[in-house]
Design an enzyme around this catalytic site. Structure first.
Site, mmCIF file in Angstrom:
data_model
loop_
_atom_site.group_PDB
_atom_site.id
_atom_site.type_symbol
_atom_site.label_atom_id
_atom_site.label_comp_id
_atom_site.label_asym_id
_atom_site.label_seq_id
_atom_site.Cartn_x
_atom_site.Cartn_y
_atom_site.Cartn_z
ATOM 1 N N TYR A 62 44.535 -13.380 -26.527
ATOM 2 C CA TYR A 62 44.246 -13.704 -25.123
ATOM 3 C C TYR A 62 43.497 -15.038 -25.039
ATOM 4 O O TYR A 62 43.897 -15.947 -24.302
ATOM 5 C CB TYR A 62 43.407 -12.574 -24.518
ATOM 6 C CG TYR A 62 43.119 -12.735 -23.040
ATOM 7 C CD1 TYR A 62 44.097 -12.456 -22.090
ATOM 8 C CD2 TYR A 62 41.872 -13.135 -22.581
ATOM 9 C CE1 TYR A 62 43.845 -12.584 -20.729
ATOM 10 C CE2 TYR A 62 41.609 -13.260 -21.225
ATOM 11 C CZ TYR A 62 42.590 -12.986 -20.302
ATOM 12 O OH TYR A 62 42.340 -13.116 -18.955
ATOM 13 N N SER B 287 41.393 -18.341 -17.375
ATOM 14 C CA SER B 287 40.272 -17.419 -17.616
ATOM 15 C C SER B 287 39.127 -18.239 -18.179
ATOM 16 O O SER B 287 39.362 -19.298 -18.786
ATOM 17 C CB SER B 287 40.692 -16.360 -18.637
ATOM 18 O OG SER B 287 39.572 -15.599 -19.043
ATOM 19 N N LYS C 252 45.105 -18.393 -23.490
ATOM 20 C CA LYS C 252 44.492 -18.902 -22.251
ATOM 21 C C LYS C 252 43.963 -20.325 -22.449
ATOM 22 O O LYS C 252 43.970 -21.128 -21.524
ATOM 23 C CB LYS C 252 43.378 -17.965 -21.775
ATOM 24 C CG LYS C 252 43.899 -16.638 -21.227
ATOM 25 C CD LYS C 252 44.617 -16.809 -19.889
ATOM 26 C CE LYS C 252 44.992 -15.479 -19.270
ATOM 27 N NZ LYS C 252 45.633 -15.606 -17.952
HETATM 28 N N1 LIG Z 1 40.214 -9.117 -14.806
HETATM 29 C C1 LIG Z 1 39.541 -10.052 -15.440
HETATM 30 O O1 LIG Z 1 38.398 -9.819 -15.875
HETATM 31 C C2 LIG Z 1 40.129 -11.447 -15.606
HETATM 32 C C3 LIG Z 1 39.261 -12.479 -15.998
HETATM 33 C C4 LIG Z 1 39.786 -13.755 -16.164
HETATM 34 C C5 LIG Z 1 41.124 -14.009 -15.925
HETATM 35 N N2 LIG Z 1 41.951 -12.980 -15.547
HETATM 36 C C6 LIG Z 1 43.366 -13.293 -15.325
HETATM 37 O O2 LIG Z 1 43.706 -12.997 -13.992
HETATM 38 C C7 LIG Z 1 45.121 -12.785 -13.896
HETATM 39 C C8 LIG Z 1 45.368 -11.527 -13.089
HETATM 40 O O3 LIG Z 1 44.882 -10.420 -13.820
HETATM 41 P P1 LIG Z 1 44.105 -9.194 -13.140
HETATM 42 O O4 LIG Z 1 42.724 -9.224 -13.646
HETATM 43 O O5 LIG Z 1 44.346 -9.190 -11.676
HETATM 44 O O6 LIG Z 1 44.776 -7.943 -13.874
HETATM 45 P P2 LIG Z 1 46.084 -7.104 -13.519
HETATM 46 O O7 LIG Z 1 46.438 -6.448 -14.788
HETATM 47 O O8 LIG Z 1 45.830 -6.292 -12.302
HETATM 48 O O9 LIG Z 1 47.161 -8.230 -13.109
HETATM 49 C C9 LIG Z 1 48.034 -8.855 -14.023
HETATM 50 C C10 LIG Z 1 49.433 -8.613 -13.503
HETATM 51 O O10 LIG Z 1 50.358 -9.420 -14.222
HETATM 52 C C11 LIG Z 1 51.552 -8.664 -14.303
HETATM 53 N N3 LIG Z 1 52.430 -9.176 -15.344
HETATM 54 C C12 LIG Z 1 52.284 -9.116 -16.690
HETATM 55 N N4 LIG Z 1 53.331 -9.690 -17.299
HETATM 56 C C13 LIG Z 1 54.158 -10.132 -16.325
HETATM 57 C C14 LIG Z 1 55.401 -10.802 -16.328
HETATM 58 N N5 LIG Z 1 56.026 -11.133 -17.478
HETATM 59 N N6 LIG Z 1 55.974 -11.102 -15.135
HETATM 60 C C15 LIG Z 1 55.383 -10.761 -13.965
HETATM 61 N N7 LIG Z 1 54.199 -10.122 -13.909
HETATM 62 C C16 LIG Z 1 53.597 -9.811 -15.079
HETATM 63 C C17 LIG Z 1 51.076 -7.235 -14.588
HETATM 64 O O11 LIG Z 1 52.083 -6.277 -14.323
HETATM 65 C C18 LIG Z 1 49.867 -7.139 -13.667
HETATM 66 O O12 LIG Z 1 50.187 -6.583 -12.416
HETATM 67 C C19 LIG Z 1 45.625 -12.696 -15.334
HETATM 68 O O13 LIG Z 1 46.237 -13.919 -15.705
HETATM 69 C C20 LIG Z 1 44.349 -12.477 -16.136
HETATM 70 O O14 LIG Z 1 44.470 -12.935 -17.453
HETATM 71 C C21 LIG Z 1 41.476 -11.706 -15.377
#
Ligand SMILES: NC(=O)c1ccc[n+]([C@@H]2O[C@H](COP(=O)([O-])OP(=O)(O)OC[C@H]3O[C@@H](n4cnc5c(N)ncnc54)[C@H](O)[C@@H]3O)[C@@H](O)[C@H]2O)c1
Length: 257
Positions: free
Chosen positions: A148, A135, A152
């Site tokens: 977080y 992130s 990260k």
């Molecule tokens: N959405 C944002 O603004 C953003 C920004 C920067 C980084 N991210 C990162 O992107 C990645 C994906 O997140 P997203 O935004 O698509 O949100 P999201 O919540 O849709 O996806 C995250 C997924 O991880 C799964 N998960 C959590 N713990 C788990 C585990 N122990 N085993 C297997 N799966 C697990 C959740 O069930 C969820 O489906 C994450 O690492 C998040 O930190 C997101």
């Protein structure tokens, strides 16, 4: 990157960025395993993307070992690993021990555990790709999400270590560092979401497009919002000025609540 026919695992892929990555990789000819915690949601994502579902925990030592074993049963060799599962738990100093624990497990240790099992084989054969969805919070910091941001930063540091240690042995390591992305993670209302959305939240498909481009040149840092590079430079070269700017943002958030 030649993905045609290659074996790929994407964790946390029931929706959001993971599902978009899986869909893009399948379109480009990869054989993809999608993983997430909820079996039904994982199966739905697999059906929608053309991937193969392997539900389960992608963070604990046993969970990662089982996922890798079951993914190998389906794929044969795993050529690329996309450690994308992530959680946003806790806000500030009042975050609980349990929130810290889950953040470390999913956002940091999951990557260490997967690499421990995958990298020796990749070194032996001279190739492998490990992509961490970290992130911008792991490069810069994110207000209002203390566990977080810290976990990260750990993910980015681990990816850096892996790249610095093994790139001469054929290992490609990449870190996706988006700011806001329109997924469930950003759905919770609050001032931080307002800031991130105002700052140009992307669709998960746009993140997958930028990642696909970056797979062609193996660059370490994948920045879906390119302006994050400028913030990263400012943080390194004018740290106190940058911290002053972040604190100004904090005061703006406080005055809006
Ligand atoms: N959405 C944002 O603004 C953003 C920004 C920067 C980084 N991210 C990162 O992107 C990645 C994906 O997140 P997203 O935004 O698509 O949100 P999201 O919540 O849709 O996806 C995250 C997924 O991880 C799964 N998960 C959590 N713990 C788990 C585990 N122990 N085993 C297997 N799966 C697990 C959740 O069930 C969820 O489906 C994450 O690492 C998040 O930190 C997101």
């Amino acid at each position: 990157m030649s993905v045609s026919g290659s074996g790929v695992v994407v964790t946390g892929a029931a929706g959001g960025i993971g599902k978009a990555l899986a869909a893009r990789l399948v379109r480009e000819g990869a054989r993809v395993v999608v993983n997430d915690l909820d079996p039904e949601a994982t199966e739905r994502a697999a059906a929608e993307t053309g991937a193969h579902p392997v539900p389960g925990d992608a963070a604990s030592e046993e969970g990662v070992a089982s996922l890798i074993e079951r993914a190998r049963d389906h794929l044969g060799e795993i050529d690329s690993w996309f450690g994308n599962a992530g959680v946003a738990r806790g806000q500030g100093l009042d975050a609980t021990e349990a929130e810290w624990h889950t953040s470390w497990e999913v956002n940091t240790m999951a990557h260490v555990r997967a690499a421990r099992l995958l990298v020796p084989g990749w070194i032996e054969r001279g190739s492998g790709r490990f992509v961490v969805t970290a992130s911008a919070a792991g490069l810069l910091t994110a207000l209002g999400t203390l566990p977080y941001s810290v976990s990260k930063h750990g993910a980015v540091a681990f990816a850096e270590w892996l790249s610095a240690t093994y790139r001469h042995r054929g290992l490609v390591v990449q870190a996706i560092c988006p700011q806001g992305v329109q997924t469930d993670m950003l759905a919770a209302p609050g001032p931080l979401r307002d800031v991130l959305v105002a700052d140009g939240a992307l669709t998960p498909e746009a993140v997958a497009d930028v990642t696909w481009e970056a797979l062609q040149d193996d660059r370490f840092l994948i920045l879906p919002q390119p302006e994050a590079a400028g913030y990263y430079v400012a943080r390194a070269t004018s740290t106190d000025r940058w911290l002053g700017g972040m604190n100004k943002l904090q005061r703006l958030i406080e005055s809006a609540t």
